[in-house]
Design a protein around this motif. Structure first.
Motif, PDB file in Angstrom:
ATOM      1  N   LYS A  50       0.535 -13.314   2.701  1.00  6.69           N
ATOM      2  CA  LYS A  50       1.276 -13.936   3.910  1.00  6.69           C
ATOM      3  C   LYS A  50       2.462 -14.882   3.674  1.00  6.69           C
TER       4      LYS A  50
ATOM      5  N   LEU B  68      -0.336  -1.905   2.738  1.00  3.21           N
ATOM      6  CA  LEU B  68       0.694  -1.822   1.645  1.00  3.21           C
ATOM      7  C   LEU B  68       0.882  -0.623   1.124  1.00  3.21           C
ATOM      8  N   SER B  69       1.906  -0.235   0.848  1.00  2.00           N
ATOM      9  CA  SER B  69       2.328   1.084   0.417  1.00  2.00           C
ATOM     10  C   SER B  69       1.949   1.596  -1.096  1.00  2.00           C
TER      11      SER B  69
ATOM     12  N   VAL C  29      -2.384  -6.572   3.813  1.00  2.00           N
ATOM     13  CA  VAL C  29      -2.041  -7.940   3.981  1.00  2.00           C
ATOM     14  C   VAL C  29      -3.020  -8.839   4.672  1.00  2.00           C
TER      15      VAL C  29
ATOM     16  N   LEU D 264       5.294 -12.418   1.223  1.00  2.46           N
ATOM     17  CA  LEU D 264       5.853 -11.427   1.859  1.00  2.46           C
ATOM     18  C   LEU D 264       6.279 -11.463   3.339  1.00  2.46           C
TER      19      LEU D 264
ATOM     20  N   THR E 197      -1.230  -5.341   7.761  1.00  2.00           N
ATOM     21  CA  THR E 197      -0.497  -4.266   7.232  1.00  2.00           C
ATOM     22  C   THR E 197      -0.900  -3.644   5.943  1.00  2.00           C
TER      23      THR E 197
ATOM     24  N   LEU F  17       5.351 -10.044   5.833  1.00  2.00           N
ATOM     25  CA  LEU F  17       4.513  -8.912   6.357  1.00  2.00           C
ATOM     26  C   LEU F  17       3.346  -9.341   7.206  1.00  2.00           C
ATOM     27  N   GLU F  18       2.897  -8.696   8.370  1.00  2.00           N
ATOM     28  CA  GLU F  18       2.005  -9.289   9.365  1.00  2.00           C
ATOM     29  C   GLU F  18       0.475  -9.001   8.798  1.00  2.00           C
ATOM     30  N   ASP F  19      -0.152  -9.886   9.125  1.00  2.00           N
ATOM     31  CA  ASP F  19      -1.623  -9.576   8.731  1.00  2.00           C
ATOM     32  C   ASP F  19      -2.380  -8.156   9.094  1.00  2.00           C
TER      33      ASP F  19
END
Ligand code: 5GP
Length: 235
Positions: free
Chosen positions: A97, A108-109, A92, A100, A106, A102-104
């Protein structure tokens, strides 16, 4: 024959199915609102792109790269470019940002592939396959570009990881050659990718210019050295 002039590059087409891609020293960010010139940036981006195109070719990815034509110039196959930008993300950062929660930083799966319409007037909006079809790009063509983009990600992510660098995200552009094949075009450089040092998290890309995080040339030089093992020789 028409010369294509962009913000950071110039493409000079020839009749023999080839073109010269010239990298300028200009840097722009935020839709051209921030501008500067860095002596040596054109050389660094040309050489880094050439290096990464070679890595991809060695791993079976077809690119427009033919050779180096001088300090800041590459010889490339002439392509009819799609007006699209394909972005691939592993971590991310940047505009993700806004989409989604999600934090900077992170991881991704799984990688995310995004499609943008390349149009300065509209500010390069994000689009989907339906928009692209209206623009004249078929489902098969989109699938092929996305397949190649994910393959590029696989190859480069491993390549950078071995050198202690995280490939956060990057932008690709594709075109069609005279034989009707979809080929990776444009550049792959710290202008079009985010690279983070795996130990320190330090940016090794254009974010140093976007967010005044340091000196662009010394950052690009360090990246060049970590990739090629050579000391940069631009003037
Ligand atoms: P973001 O959408 O987070 O701003 O960008 C994602 C990735 O694609 C970053 O590595 C960024 O450098 C690249 N990218 C996206 N759009 C452009 C563009 O118009 N020009 C360039 N040079 N890179 C882009």
């Amino acid at each position: 024959m028409e010369v294509y002039e962009g913000k950071a590059k110039r493409v000079i087409p020839f009749d023999n199915g080839k073109a010269i891609m010239e990298f300028k020293d200009d840097a722009t960010a935020f839709d051209g609102k921030k501008r500067a010139r860095f002596r040596g940036k054109g050389w660094l981006n040309a050489q880094i792109s050439a290096h990464l195109f070679r890595v991809l070719e060695e791993n079976g990815v077809k690119t427009h790269f033919i050779g180096i034509a001088g300090d800041n110039r590459l010889i490339v196959e002439r392509l009819k470019m799609y007006p699209l930008e394909i972005v691939v993300r592993n971590v991310v950062a940047g505009s993700l940002k806004k989409r989604l929660p999600l934090e900077d930083g992170t991881e991704l799966s799984e990688p995310i592939v995004e499609l943008y319409y390349k149009d300065d007037g509209l500010g390069d909006p994000m689009i989907n396959h339906y928009h692209a079809k209206v623009l004249g790009v078929s489902e098969d063509e989109l699938r092929e570009m996305e397949r190649i983009a994910l393959r590029v990600n696989e190859v480069l992510r491993k390549y950078f990881a071995k050198r202690g660098i995280i490939l956060v995200d990057f932008k690709l552009e594709f075109g069609k050659n005279e034989r009707g094949e979809i080929v990776l075009g444009d550049e792959i450089s710290p202008d079009t990718c985010r690279f983070w040092d795996a130990k320190t998290g330090e940016s090794l890309d254009k974010d140093v210019f976007r967010f005044n995080k340091g000196d662009l040339i010394s950052t690009y030089e360090r990246l060049y050295k970590r990739l090629t093992g050579e000391t940069p020789s631009h003037r």
